[in-house]
Design a protein around this motif. Sequence first.
Motif, PDB file in Angstrom:
ATOM      1  N   GLU A  17      -9.386  43.513  25.725  1.00  0.00           N
ATOM      2  CA  GLU A  17      -8.379  44.538  25.525  1.00  0.00           C
ATOM      3  C   GLU A  17      -8.017  44.716  24.067  1.00  0.00           C
TER       4      GLU A  17
ATOM      5  N   SER B 247       3.565  47.992  22.670  1.00  0.00           N
ATOM      6  CA  SER B 247       4.377  47.221  23.597  1.00  0.00           C
ATOM      7  C   SER B 247       5.839  47.411  23.224  1.00  0.00           C
TER       8      SER B 247
ATOM      9  N   PHE C 217       1.590  32.589  16.128  1.00  0.00           N
ATOM     10  CA  PHE C 217       0.573  32.375  17.156  1.00  0.00           C
ATOM     11  C   PHE C 217      -0.714  31.798  16.585  1.00  0.00           C
TER      12      PHE C 217
ATOM     13  N   LEU D  87       2.859  28.679  26.722  1.00  0.00           N
ATOM     14  CA  LEU D  87       3.747  29.540  27.480  1.00  0.00           C
ATOM     15  C   LEU D  87       3.706  29.305  28.971  1.00  0.00           C
TER      16      LEU D  87
ATOM     17  N   ILE E  56      -8.168  39.196  27.548  1.00  0.00           N
ATOM     18  CA  ILE E  56      -7.372  39.473  26.351  1.00  0.00           C
ATOM     19  C   ILE E  56      -8.258  40.033  25.242  1.00  0.00           C
TER      20      ILE E  56
ATOM     21  N   ASP F 189       8.529  46.316  24.443  1.00  0.00           N
ATOM     22  CA  ASP F 189       9.477  45.232  24.658  1.00  0.00           C
ATOM     23  C   ASP F 189       9.480  44.235  23.534  1.00  0.00           C
ATOM     24  N   PHE F 190       8.513  44.320  22.645  1.00  0.00           N
ATOM     25  CA  PHE F 190       8.342  43.267  21.647  1.00  0.00           C
ATOM     26  C   PHE F 190       9.545  43.169  20.723  1.00  0.00           C
TER      27      PHE F 190
ATOM     28  N   TRP G 191      -2.099  40.194  27.810  1.00  0.00           N
ATOM     29  CA  TRP G 191      -1.802  40.105  26.404  1.00  0.00           C
ATOM     30  C   TRP G 191      -0.392  40.585  26.113  1.00  0.00           C
ATOM     31  N   GLN G 192      -0.005  41.695  26.761  1.00  0.00           N
ATOM     32  CA  GLN G 192       1.337  42.216  26.554  1.00  0.00           C
ATOM     33  C   GLN G 192       2.366  41.213  27.036  1.00  0.00           C
TER      34      GLN G 192
ATOM     35  N   SER H  24      12.505  41.497  22.246  1.00  0.00           N
ATOM     36  CA  SER H  24      12.387  40.108  22.649  1.00  0.00           C
ATOM     37  C   SER H  24      12.127  39.169  21.481  1.00  0.00           C
TER      38      SER H  24
ATOM     39  N   VAL I 112      -1.784  46.232  19.076  1.00  0.00           N
ATOM     40  CA  VAL I 112      -1.327  45.900  20.430  1.00  0.00           C
ATOM     41  C   VAL I 112       0.197  45.898  20.491  1.00  0.00           C
ATOM     42  N   ILE I 113       0.815  45.316  19.468  1.00  0.00           N
ATOM     43  CA  ILE I 113       2.272  45.220  19.439  1.00  0.00           C
ATOM     44  C   ILE I 113       2.909  46.600  19.390  1.00  0.00           C
TER      45      ILE I 113
ATOM     46  N   LEU J 181       2.050  38.009  27.145  1.00  0.00           N
ATOM     47  CA  LEU J 181       2.138  36.866  26.244  1.00  0.00           C
ATOM     48  C   LEU J 181       2.874  37.218  24.964  1.00  0.00           C
ATOM     49  N   CYS J 182       2.604  38.404  24.443  1.00  0.00           N
ATOM     50  CA  CYS J 182       3.211  38.771  23.161  1.00  0.00           C
ATOM     51  C   CYS J 182       4.697  39.002  23.294  1.00  0.00           C
ATOM     52  N   SER J 183       5.131  39.406  24.496  1.00  0.00           N
ATOM     53  CA  SER J 183       6.539  39.748  24.624  1.00  0.00           C
ATOM     54  C   SER J 183       7.349  38.581  25.129  1.00  0.00           C
ATOM     55  N   TRP J 184       6.959  37.389  24.768  1.00  0.00           N
ATOM     56  CA  TRP J 184       7.777  36.244  25.149  1.00  0.00           C
ATOM     57  C   TRP J 184       9.162  36.409  24.539  1.00  0.00           C
TER      58      TRP J 184
END
Lengths: 189, 700
Positions: A157, A178, A113, A133, A154, A180-181, B226-227, A184, A174-175, B229-232
């Motif tokens: 946060e 999350s 990124f 995206l 963003i 789902d990271f 943000w979440q 995915s 942040v990750i 975007l990061c979880s593409w």
Amino acid sequence: MGTTASQLPKDSLSEYQELTFLTKQEILLAHRRFTELLGRDERNHPNPRVPMQVILTLPELKSNPFKTRICQVFSTSEDKDGSLTFEDFLDLLSAFSDSATLEIKSHYAFRIFDFDDDGTLDHSDLEKLVNCLTGETEDTRLTSEEMRQLINNILDESDIDKDGTVNLSEFQHVISRSPDFVSSFKIVL
Amino acid sequence: MVPSKNRLAVSCPTEEQNLIKELVALSTTEQIRKIRELPVSFEEKKHVSFIQKCKEDVYLWVLLCCFLPLQSIRRFGYNIKSARQTLQLWQGIMKEIGGKFGSSVLNYFVLLKWLLLFNIFSFLVNFGFITIPLLVSDLSPNVSPNVSFRGLELLTGAGYFNHTIMYYGSYSNETFRGLVDYDMQLAYFFTISVYMVLCGLVLIFSMASSFKKNYALADQASNSAWQLLCSWDFSITNEKAVNQRKNNLRIQLMESLSEKAHRERQTTSEQLKQYGIYFGSWLLSTGLAVGCGRAEDTETWSTLKEAETLLVPFVVSLMNMVIPLFFSLFNKFEQYSSQRKQIYALLFRNVLLRISILGVLCYYWMNMVPQKFTCWEPIVGQALYRLVIVDFIFLMLGSLFGEFLSNVIGTRIQPRLGVPEFDVARNVLEIIYFLFSFFGRFANVHQYVYPLLLQVSLTHNCQPPRRSGRAAQMKTIFIFLLFIPFFVGAVSIVAYTAWSLTPSEHCGPFRGLNSTFSVIGEWINDVDKVSSTEWVVWIYQNVIRSEVFYFLITLIILVIIYIFWQLIQGRKELIVLLRKQIANEGKDKSFLLDKLQDLQKSCPKVNKKQKKRTTVCFARFYSKFICLQFFCCCCCFCTLPNVLFFFSTQADAQLSAPLEISPTQTRWFRFYSLASSWRKRRDAAPVAFQSRRTFPPPAP
């Protein structure tokens, strides 16, 4: 260390198994797909390097919005042209595999990124990320007002120390929240 | 070594040395793991690994002894991992679905695969412990001569199947004497109970770990931009799917931007209206569910002839198919603030429907059937079998034709959401499965076929879901749904059957006993007679049969839960405080940086001024010194002749000493040496002087 035309030497295979997150099947499949990408004369080269255009013809990468960034991040070439050797290719697959740890994935995601390679995600990086995206054409882009508001949200946060940029630790924080990271951030051959 | 761009962690030699030192202190597996987890290029890792191995050459002979076996063990581990991967089911299907639909749908297939493996395990356990001994003991089915196999049995499960080992009604209640005494009654009871306990434990642990990963650690505002975007999803390979996802993401981002605005804009009257709609649709859906139950109740009374027995499952499956469509219709009228709440509401209504229908069925089976029939176990088994088969047929028809039809309609009229409709509707299979395993043996082959079917219908008929994200949390909800209503229901029904229902006189392995559970009592009596196993009897009497034990266990568990809950609250507060601390430190850092920049900007002017001032000072001081020097010289000049005169008068008395130094010479020499020493000191002093000046006292 080099790869022969037909198969990998056994000690290289065990070394690859030790130093990457891939299993033997995945390494052999990667080797097969990589040699298919090589030209006829390059196959006997000790350590062939495949240019970025050829790598991007792989169906797993062809439609990915981050395909050029991925090649640039994993490339070890001096010219920074995104070309990959077999070991770079294995690095790529290892970071995107099922068994890679969250730290590795978040580290590489951060580098992908980070479009200008300066070690932080600042305003321009985030703008490029959103544009990547949401679409490149004029009617699918966000307006500049929306973009500004989105990037402010963003940064509100995720920028904990309020310096206007997101660094690696904040990104990893942040990750980690999350779930789902991990599922995915995956590319399987 | 080719210098690579990815040199981050080991960029300078000292860092590399620290890393090597750290690695040498660990065990070999830990070393390998640590090197593998370095976020650097492959060449770097090879380099580090090579250096680390060189450092270990000190005790080479020790390594040679231990290294080779360890390496072979590691190789064996790798081989097992790759072998496991080749055995993975449906590899190609999963990849295709993941490529086109993304990881949320893929998670659903992963769940299906997990359930299938579960099924296979249970089948093996049951088959191994129950069916094989029966077959081995060479019991041929005692079929009466006028009953033969007809095709209808596949659908109804009655007739010929009645006398085979498929239903436990025909199991023997004897003890097989052979090499080992194998008591069929005990075997049956223990197999089922151990199997249920294992199921429960696996479900609890998977639910707990899934919950911890996806809810407890997940952020509250995790549909934030943000979440998203990061979880593409990097695993999507289809061009059309990628474009669609980009589109969906854009819509979601816009919505998240305008969500706050929308929430504020809703007035009180609109909110009241919405609550009214919610209430109305919930009322309707519960009414429908209860109504179905009652309708079914009246149906089940009239099952007499064999072909008519198919009527009940037919009606049940029809209701299961049609009523959820009404629920989706209600959903369209309601406006939920988030898609997630909408899906959960739909899910809950469907589950309610299933539970009410199954509740009525179970009530009938447990209460009415034993009163009406003498040999009731096979009847219940047959009813379950019919339900499973008809449900499966409806499933096939629904997936292949129903989806095709709605796809055709959908492309003409409006696009529709593909996947979530599946997720709820098929969980009903599971409870049937659990119940059936008590009443008969049946390999659930259809669970293998179903995912293949699903994949075909998905790829041809459906489009990817509109809302991405939250896949992991959906999985938690599915497991939760599977556990709480269905598994608990199944366990309670089996427990009720075992404890309260009287087994029939002539059928089943428990024939003749008062209740199924009394088999244990008899066994304990037998064990009591053998003196060496008294501890088993003691455990049974004082632990399993005593209520105090369960009370104590419950109390201890409650106390532990309370302690963990308090820990969680404390940790949450700690997180809030630490975040504030980080924010404050960031502010401090930026304040200090600003201060430093200001000072650096203003300091060059101060330096020049300082230099001027100091030189002026020195000039003044120097001039003063010169004057002083001159004065001293003058004094000396004046006094020296007098001194000399004095000495000469003294010397004259003895001898006249020659003048070695002339007064002029002395004066200039002194002046010069003093001046040079002062010049040296002046050149050294300004630095100290200036540096003192660059750190003024802090401003108030």
